[in-house]
Design a protein around this motif. Sequence first.
Motif, short mmCIF file in Angstrom:
data_model
loop_
_atom_site.label_atom_id
_atom_site.label_comp_id
_atom_site.label_asym_id
_atom_site.label_seq_id
_atom_site.Cartn_x
_atom_site.Cartn_y
_atom_site.Cartn_z
N VAL A 136 17.52 -8.37 52.77
CA VAL A 136 18.62 -7.48 53.18
C VAL A 136 19.48 -7.14 51.97
N PHE A 137 19.80 -8.17 51.17
CA PHE A 137 20.70 -7.94 50.03
C PHE A 137 19.99 -7.27 48.85
N ALA A 138 18.71 -7.55 48.68
CA ALA A 138 17.96 -6.84 47.63
C ALA A 138 17.87 -5.36 47.99
N PHE A 139 17.76 -5.07 49.28
CA PHE A 139 17.74 -3.67 49.74
C PHE A 139 19.08 -3.00 49.42
N ILE A 140 20.18 -3.69 49.72
CA ILE A 140 21.51 -3.15 49.40
C ILE A 140 21.61 -2.88 47.90
N ASN A 141 21.11 -3.83 47.12
CA ASN A 141 21.14 -3.71 45.66
C ASN A 141 20.39 -2.47 45.18
#
Lengths: 54, 232
Positions: free
Chosen positions: B88-93
């Motif tokens: 989820v956070f790698a996607f946001i990144n």
Amino acid sequence: MYFLQQGPAQTLDYMIAGYAVIFGVMLIYLISLYIRRKNLSQDIEVLEELEQHQ
Amino acid sequence: MEPKPRLLSILDSVTVLLLLAATAAVFFYAPTEAVMGQVQRVFYFHVAAGWVGMLGFLVAAIAGIVYLRTGRRNWDIVGLSAVEIGMVFAFINIVTGSIWARPIWNTWWTWDPRLTTATIMELIYAAYLMLRAGIEDPNRRARFGAVYAIVGFISVPLTFFSARLFRTIHPVVIGSNQPGAEGSFDMSPRMLQAFMFSLFTFSFVFADLLWHRVRLGRLSDKVEQLKLKTMA
């Protein structure tokens, strides 16, 4: 590109879009956790009831 | 259903307060960057999200090692939870990086080494979830998942060091400002403080979400066991 500019570039729209993505995705993930938890709790109730009947 | 631990409730509250404070620091404490303008503020949470992504994959690899050594189901749940949050956070990144790139690099996307390795990393962990979904036996699924999480972790240092090892236009945040980088900037003390505080805050966000996701995983395990019991 930026050598001739007078002040900071006008990039407010991109900043808003960036933070909309950050908080939007985090919110969607939180909602997904909540929904999955709710569904699993309902499943447990049904399965425990079934187990009692058996 | 197990009741919510008091410590988790405290962690929830602390995390929300930290997130509010970090948001305030980014918007009201850190100065506007002289060249890039407001879009530079995306940088604080963009890097923090990348940090959580990599932290999630690191925890998954460690959980994989511990699972293979102990065989305890709990570590499999930790690994799966960490990968999910990391994704989820790698996607946001990746998405926020693209938004930042549009006004600075004049393109939404370029196959730069850092962007490419980050995308490959995300896809590797998407494949982890697909692999798990394709295996029915819980023990086999956990074993395969553990091995995959350990091997897949190779993509994390590769992504982290790609901006340092290869010729890239992606700025290196901490360390040298390489001449080829487009959009690099010198952080003022206030920017550095807001940045460090964002990293600190997102570490709390990760810990809090991981705890919630592990509880969800345990519940899912219970449902699976009850299903097997009622069907037997």
